[in-house]
Design an enzyme around this catalytic site. Structure first.
Site, PDB file in Angstrom:
ATOM      1  N   ASP A  90      43.164  -1.330  20.966  1.00  0.00           N
ATOM      2  CA  ASP A  90      42.828  -0.450  21.744  1.00  0.00           C
ATOM      3  C   ASP A  90      41.518   0.177  21.290  1.00  0.00           C
ATOM      4  OD1 ASP A  90      43.255   1.829  23.547  1.00  0.00           O
ATOM      5  OD2 ASP A  90      43.504   3.138  21.892  1.00  0.00           O
TER       6      ASP A  90
ATOM      7  N   ASP B 288      39.816   3.915  22.527  1.00  0.00           N
ATOM      8  CA  ASP B 288      39.742   5.318  22.409  1.00  0.00           C
ATOM      9  C   ASP B 288      40.815   5.619  21.481  1.00  0.00           C
ATOM     10  OD1 ASP B 288      37.323   5.531  24.354  1.00  0.00           O
ATOM     11  OD2 ASP B 288      38.912   4.787  25.732  1.00  0.00           O
TER      12      ASP B 288
ATOM     13  N   ASP C 217      46.880   3.682  19.367  1.00  0.00           N
ATOM     14  CA  ASP C 217      47.406   5.161  19.164  1.00  0.00           C
ATOM     15  C   ASP C 217      48.415   5.370  19.865  1.00  0.00           C
ATOM     16  OD1 ASP C 217      45.092   5.214  20.893  1.00  0.00           O
ATOM     17  OD2 ASP C 217      45.744   7.390  20.884  1.00  0.00           O
TER      18      ASP C 217
END
Length: 227
Positions: free
Chosen positions: A7, A9, A181
């Site tokens: 990922d 961001d 996240d």
């Protein structure tokens, strides 16, 4: 693992601070330029964002700041042709300048490069701005592929997102590792397809433990633990 799915961001850099700085500047400039109260400006932004998400549910375009700005201008009776791009560039120009990689990201990616790993960024949002982020963060030499929700037409945790990444990496689910996240989008989505995961649990949330998933609290722990 020879195949990494990452990922972007809030996984490789902190999204929240650049967003808050950029949004604050956008709203203040909008308010001052058109002599509109801060309250009305905030309401216009909130309405624009909400309606864009309602009109384009689970689509990359639902995050497009240009659509937010366009709607803000329209709600206040202001010509979009003269101002929309300026405010769009104000937001993203500020955002890109504020971004900072998490410590050890480059060291980790250099280690993976030395091991012969292939790396695919898997991200919700439009391709254009994600390419700009990757370039600005200096990640280009370490990334082999990019899969965005704009390209696929759906967002994580839809299996099509992960299957596109696996196809580009030319590997089976058991031959890949997902690092992200978002527990719901990154980890659960990958796990459902049999992809092992490392969850960067920044907020120290208490979630159900999944087989094949390692939990860390900061990106630095991944390198420290030799993952």
């Amino acid at each position: 693992m020879k195949n990494l799915i990452l990922d972007l961001d809030n996984t490789l850099y902190g999204y929240d601070e650049p967003h808050q700085v950029s949004l604050k500047l956008l709203l203040e400039t909008f308010s001052n330029t058109f002599d509109i109260s801060k309250e009305q400006t905030q309401l216009s932004f909130d309405r624009a964002r909400k309606n864009t998400h309602l009109q384009l549910p689970a689509r990359a375009a639902s995050h497009n700041r240009l659509l937010y700005v366009q709607k803000m201008l329209e709600y206040n009776g202001i010509n979009t042709m003269q101002h929309a791009l300026d405010f769009y560039e104000l937001y993203w120009g500020t955002f890109l300048e504020q971004m900072k990689l998490f410590p050890t990201v480059i060291a980790y990616l250099e280690k993976q490069r030395a091991l012969g790993s292939k790396v695919c960024i898997l991200t919700d949002l439009t391709a254009h701005i994600q390419y700009r982020k990757i370039q600005k963060l200096g990640l280009t030499p370490y990334i082999d592929f990019l899969v965005t929700s704009e390209e696929v037409g759906v967002e994580k945790p839809h299996p099509s997102m992960f299957n596109n990444a696996l196809a580009k990496l030319a590997c089976a689910p058991t031959e890949a590792l997902m690092i992200g996240d978002s527990y719901a989008k990154d980890i659960v989505g990958a796990n459902a397809l049999g992809i092992a995961g490392i969850w960067i649990n920044h907020k120290k949330e208490n979630k159900t433990k999944l087989a094949g998933v390692t939990t860390v609290f900061e990106f630095e722990e991944i390198l420290a633990h030799g993952k």
